[in-house]
Design a protein around this motif. Structure first.
Motif, PDB file in Angstrom:
ATOM      1  N   VAL B  60       0.840  -1.194   0.000  1.00 50.14           N
ATOM      2  CA  VAL B  60       0.000   0.000   0.000  1.00 50.14           C
ATOM      3  C   VAL B  60       0.883   1.256   0.000  1.00 50.14           C
ATOM      4  CG1 VAL B  60      -1.727   1.274   1.310  1.00 50.14           C
ATOM      5  CG2 VAL B  60      -1.902  -1.196   1.100  1.00 50.14           C
ATOM      6  N   ILE B  61       1.987   1.172   0.726  1.00 49.99           N
ATOM      7  CA  ILE B  61       2.930   2.291   0.733  1.00 49.99           C
ATOM      8  C   ILE B  61       4.314   1.757   0.366  1.00 49.99           C
ATOM      9  CG2 ILE B  61       4.016   4.126   2.094  1.00 49.99           C
ATOM     10  CD1 ILE B  61       1.703   3.991   4.001  1.00 49.99           C
ATOM     11  N   PHE B  81      10.748   2.249   3.473  1.00 53.97           N
ATOM     12  CA  PHE B  81       9.965   1.182   4.108  1.00 53.97           C
ATOM     13  C   PHE B  81       8.794   0.821   3.209  1.00 53.97           C
ATOM     14  CE2 PHE B  81       8.303   5.160   5.812  1.00 53.97           C
ATOM     15  CZ  PHE B  81       6.945   5.017   5.671  1.00 53.97           C
ATOM     16  N   THR B  82       8.241  -0.336   3.441  1.00 54.59           N
ATOM     17  CA  THR B  82       7.109  -0.807   2.649  1.00 54.59           C
ATOM     18  C   THR B  82       6.003  -1.220   3.609  1.00 54.59           C
ATOM     19  OG1 THR B  82       8.615  -1.614   0.978  1.00 54.59           O
ATOM     20  CG2 THR B  82       6.384  -2.474   0.910  1.00 54.59           C
ATOM     21  N   VAL B  83       4.788  -0.821   3.333  1.00 56.47           N
ATOM     22  CA  VAL B  83       3.660  -1.220   4.167  1.00 56.47           C
ATOM     23  C   VAL B  83       2.727  -2.091   3.331  1.00 56.47           C
ATOM     24  CG1 VAL B  83       1.739  -0.434   5.566  1.00 56.47           C
ATOM     25  CG2 VAL B  83       3.840   0.907   5.499  1.00 56.47           C
ATOM     26  N   GLU B 104       3.921  13.285   6.030  1.00 56.47           N
ATOM     27  CA  GLU B 104       3.413  14.363   5.172  1.00 56.47           C
ATOM     28  C   GLU B 104       3.785  14.106   3.715  1.00 56.47           C
ATOM     29  OE1 GLU B 104       3.060  18.133   8.249  1.00 56.47           O
ATOM     30  OE2 GLU B 104       4.917  17.846   7.130  1.00 56.47           O
ATOM     31  N   CYS B 105       4.959  13.507   3.501  1.00 53.96           N
ATOM     32  CA  CYS B 105       5.329  13.148   2.132  1.00 53.96           C
ATOM     33  C   CYS B 105       4.470  11.978   1.643  1.00 53.96           C
ATOM     34  CB  CYS B 105       6.811  12.782   2.045  1.00 53.96           C
ATOM     35  SG  CYS B 105       7.898  14.206   2.261  1.00 53.96           S
ATOM     36  N   VAL B 106       4.143  11.057   2.547  1.00 54.08           N
ATOM     37  CA  VAL B 106       3.319   9.910   2.165  1.00 54.08           C
ATOM     38  C   VAL B 106       1.892  10.372   1.834  1.00 54.08           C
ATOM     39  CG1 VAL B 106       2.255   7.782   3.009  1.00 54.08           C
ATOM     40  CG2 VAL B 106       4.671   8.204   3.422  1.00 54.08           C
ATOM     41  N   SER B 116      11.610   8.186  -3.775  1.00 56.96           N
ATOM     42  CA  SER B 116      10.290   8.057  -4.360  1.00 56.96           C
ATOM     43  C   SER B 116       9.293   7.567  -3.321  1.00 56.96           C
ATOM     44  CB  SER B 116      10.329   7.086  -5.545  1.00 56.96           C
ATOM     45  OG  SER B 116      10.323   5.768  -5.065  1.00 56.96           O
ATOM     46  N   VAL B 117       8.059   7.993  -3.470  1.00 54.30           N
ATOM     47  CA  VAL B 117       6.967   7.569  -2.590  1.00 54.30           C
ATOM     48  C   VAL B 117       5.830   7.088  -3.486  1.00 54.30           C
ATOM     49  CG1 VAL B 117       5.344   8.281  -0.820  1.00 54.30           C
ATOM     50  CG2 VAL B 117       7.610   9.301  -0.867  1.00 54.30           C
ATOM     51  N   ARG B 118       5.339   5.895  -3.237  1.00 52.88           N
ATOM     52  CA  ARG B 118       4.165   5.395  -3.944  1.00 52.88           C
ATOM     53  C   ARG B 118       3.121   5.032  -2.905  1.00 52.88           C
ATOM     54  NH1 ARG B 118       4.277   6.443  -9.195  1.00 52.88           N
ATOM     55  NH2 ARG B 118       3.223   4.541  -9.860  1.00 52.88           N
ATOM     56  N   VAL B 119       1.926   5.528  -3.075  1.00 55.56           N
ATOM     57  CA  VAL B 119       0.837   5.220  -2.159  1.00 55.56           C
ATOM     58  C   VAL B 119      -0.334   4.694  -2.987  1.00 55.56           C
ATOM     59  CG1 VAL B 119      -0.789   6.172  -0.494  1.00 55.56           C
ATOM     60  CG2 VAL B 119       1.578   6.923  -0.476  1.00 55.56           C
ATOM     61  N   VAL B 120      -0.843   3.547  -2.623  1.00 50.14           N
ATOM     62  CA  VAL B 120      -1.855   2.824  -3.400  1.00 50.14           C
ATOM     63  C   VAL B 120      -1.548   2.895  -4.898  1.00 50.14           C
ATOM     64  CG1 VAL B 120      -3.712   2.915  -1.699  1.00 50.14           C
ATOM     65  CG2 VAL B 120      -3.481   4.816  -3.277  1.00 50.14           C
ATOM     66  N   GLY B 121      -0.243   2.834  -5.211  1.00 50.17           N
ATOM     67  CA  GLY B 121       0.172   2.785  -6.610  1.00 50.17           C
ATOM     68  C   GLY B 121       0.401   4.129  -7.284  1.00 50.17           C
TER      69      GLY B 121
END
Lengths: 255, 374
Positions: B60-61, B81-83, B104-106, B116-121
């Motif tokens: 998801v993250i 990290f990976t969630v 806040e970045c997430v 890089s940040v990916r949240v729900v893709g």
């Protein structure tokens, strides 16, 4: 993304926000009442006292009420669009309300838009009351009513721009309040609150022509006398609205 | 650094949880049921499919080498990290470690300077519409309009989402039912906090980000909030939790990342973090009849045995308790007043952040030493 932004559901949130904010304003009507009371009371006094409601020699045959009514109307728009709007918006920012919206699907600019609309409405509503009081006390109906209304609406939009810009630049709610109070004086001076524009020196009047409320007074005065307001005056108002709005969008901090 | 990668055991836990969520559909808040059942089916199918693909599909993250600088100050140096879906993931760390900047970045409120940040893709800073629709956020120090009523706030926020949760139900779940007409300014701190959690959940999010969830709450309210978070997770919501309460992380989190000075100092489950500690178990008891200390000391798991009056104190490794109780049982001795002092996440946290402090000067000296070599 662009499709989502224009769906009816999204447009609906603007009105939902506007309605909520209007309800909140009426729930705490203190500042609103104070703001309305001052100009309306002034107009009533000027209209009731014979010395100010009759034509005066010093004002080229118009009465003090004739002269000051449009100034009071602009003062109202200024109070609503600058003082009330900036103090409320900056307090929302301080409380983190705008940031909270940034994290939701509705951008905080939509709340800002809703607020601007509400305070525009407040200013216009009180102006209507002022005009009715004035006409009841013998002020002639502006001969160029369309020009009169257009001029005041442009004044309202220009001062809203100033209000949003002050909010954008002021780091805290207290400072926003202070700045909007300080800004009030020069703006109202050039509108002719202390020295009617007809009595200003030509140089001073030229400076006044390029201030938002000076240009507004010029446009309003022309329409009262039956002429369509000069394009220059209207352009000055539009220019302030656009410049302040554009600058505010660039520098506005939501948190 | 300790790294735990999800293995088959982890998936097992996930499925178990999903089944639980599917069976507890009674009464309050079945507001994720449908979507979650679908997800469960997909998950089982995926397992039969490609294993590696499944892992990446449920992240998801994904935060990789995140960096964020405010002027001169480096708030986040290097955080990864990976969630996974359905997890409660904790971000721990001392004040000013960079936890809030990371979330806040997430959540997309800040744009990273690096990594890089990916949240729900999606990239949360760019795909605002996609991310805000799926991610509920509870922000630290965030208030509402003072005269806005609880019900109005929830109704307003629920109108922002395509498929919102039933806000009245949510209100009851959070125990705010009686406050539906109370203005925000009149709520207690705990009630304000719960309202802010409700606002984070009202959009039926895939991911809820909760920053300093229980700060300022009294112990009872804190425990209530913890149960609530577990209930939310059981409905399939992935949770990113920022906290500096170790007890909170120990109770709630499946995985934690300890962040210190803008870096990940440790990553793993709370149990893994504490077990990695070279801190001994301390076992205290009063034996029902006399025991020869030498027998206890002879156990390979035991380091030392001492007595204070009647009480025996055994210090040993993490297996010491099992060894000691086996021995006592064989001897037919009962252990009265048995107490075991185990290293808590608190100890682990202190050890991790202190270790980081100790290694810091060495890191800074490194270039100087090299210069001397030349």
């Amino acid at each position: 993304m662009t499709i989502a932004a224009t769906t009816p559901a999204r447009r609906h949130t603007f009105w939902k926000l506007a309605r909520t904010e209007a309800v909140l304003l009426l729930r705490m009507p203190g500042p609103l009442i104070w703001m309305a009371l001052l100009p309306v009371a002034a107009a009533v006094v000027l209209g009731v006292v014979p010395g100010t409601s009759r034509p005066a020699k010093a004002l080229d045959g118009t009465s003090y009420l004739d002269t000051y009514l449009p100034i009071l109307m602009m003062f109202t728009l200024l109070m609503s669009g600058v003082n009330l709007l900036s103090s409320l918006l900056s307090s929302y920012r301080e409380k983190g309300i705008l940031r909270r919206l940034s994290a939701s699907p509705v951008p905080p600019s939509r709340l800002l838009g809703a607020q601007a609309l509400i305070y525009l409405g407040v200013g216009v509503a009180i102006d209507v009351v002022l005009l009715v009081v004035g006409i009841a006390c013998g002020v002639p109906v502006p001969h160029q009513l369309g020009g009169f209304v257009l001029s005041l609406l442009l004044v309202a939009v220009a001062v809203l721009g100033i209000g949003v810009l002050i909010t954008a630049l002021a780091p805290s709610a207290r400072l926003a309040q202070a700045v909007s109070t300080v800004v009030l004086f020069p703006l109202m001076f050039f509108a002719g609150l202390w020295l009617p524009r007809t009595q200003m020196s030509p140089a001073l009047r030229t400076v006044s022509d390029y201030t938002p409320l000076g240009a507004g007074a010029r446009a309003v005065q022309a329409s009262i006398e039956g002429q369509w307001p000069s394009t220059a005056a209207l352009l000055v108002l539009v220019g302030y609205a656009l410049a302040c709005g554009a600058l505010a969008t660039r520098v506005f901090r939501w948190a | 650094m300790l790294q735990l990668r999800p293995g088959p055991g982890h998936i097992g836990v996930g499925i178990h949880r999903s089944v639980g969520a599917g069976t507890h559909q009674t009464g309050f808040g079945f507001w994720l049921g449908g979507r979650y059942r679908l997800r469960l089916t997909r998950r089982i199918l995926d397992i039969e499919d490609n294993f590696d693909e499944r892992i990446s599909a449920v992240a998801v993250i994904e935060v990789e080498r995140l960096r964020k600088v405010y002027g001169e100050k480096v708030a986040v140096e290097d955080v990864s990290f990976t969630v996974e879906e359905g997890e409660i993931f904790g971000l721990l760390g001392p004040n000013g470690a960079g936890k809030t900047t990371t979330v806040e970045c997430v959540s997309g409120l800040r744009r990273p300077d690096g990594g890089s940040v990916r949240v729900v893709g999606y990239d949360p800073a760019r795909a605002r519409a996609e991310v805000t629709a799926r991610v509920g956020v509870q922000l630290q120090h965030s208030e509402l309009q003072p005269n806005l009523r609880v019900g109005e706030a929830l109704e307003l926020f629920s109108s922002f989402y395509e498929e919102p949760a039933d806000w009245r139900e949510l209100l009851d779940v959070l125990g705010l039912g009686p406050q539906v007409k109370t203005r925000f300014a009149k709520l207690s701190g705990g009630q304000q906090q719960r309202l802010s959690i409700a606002l984070a959940l009202v959009g039926n999010p895939t991911l809820a980000i909760l920053d300093e969830l229980t700060t300022g709450l009294d112990p009872a309210a804190r425990r209530d909030t913890w149960s609530l978070i577990e209930a939310v997770r059981d409905r399939g919501v992935t949770i990113l939790l920022v906290t500096h309460f170790m007890a909170e992380a120990e109770r709630l989190c499946d995985q934690v990342a300890v962040i210190d000075e803008g870096r990940v100092a440790a990553l793993g489950s709370p149990a893994a973090l504490t077990s990695r500690l070279e801190v001994n178990q301390r076992i205290r008891f009063v034996p029902s009849k006399s025991v020869d200390d030498a027998l206890l000391a002879a156990l390979p798991e035991v380091e030392s045995v001492s007595r204070r009056g009647e009480e025996v104190l055994v210090v040993g490794n993490t297996e010491a308790l099992a060894a000691v109780s086996t021995l006592l049982a064989r001897l037919g001795v009962l252990a009265h007043h048995l107490r075991v002092e185990q290293p808590s996440l608190d100890d682990a946290f202190l050890a991790i952040t202190e270790r980081a402090e100790r290694t810091q000067p060495a890191r800074h000296q490194y270039p100087a030493t090299r210069g001397g070599d030349r």
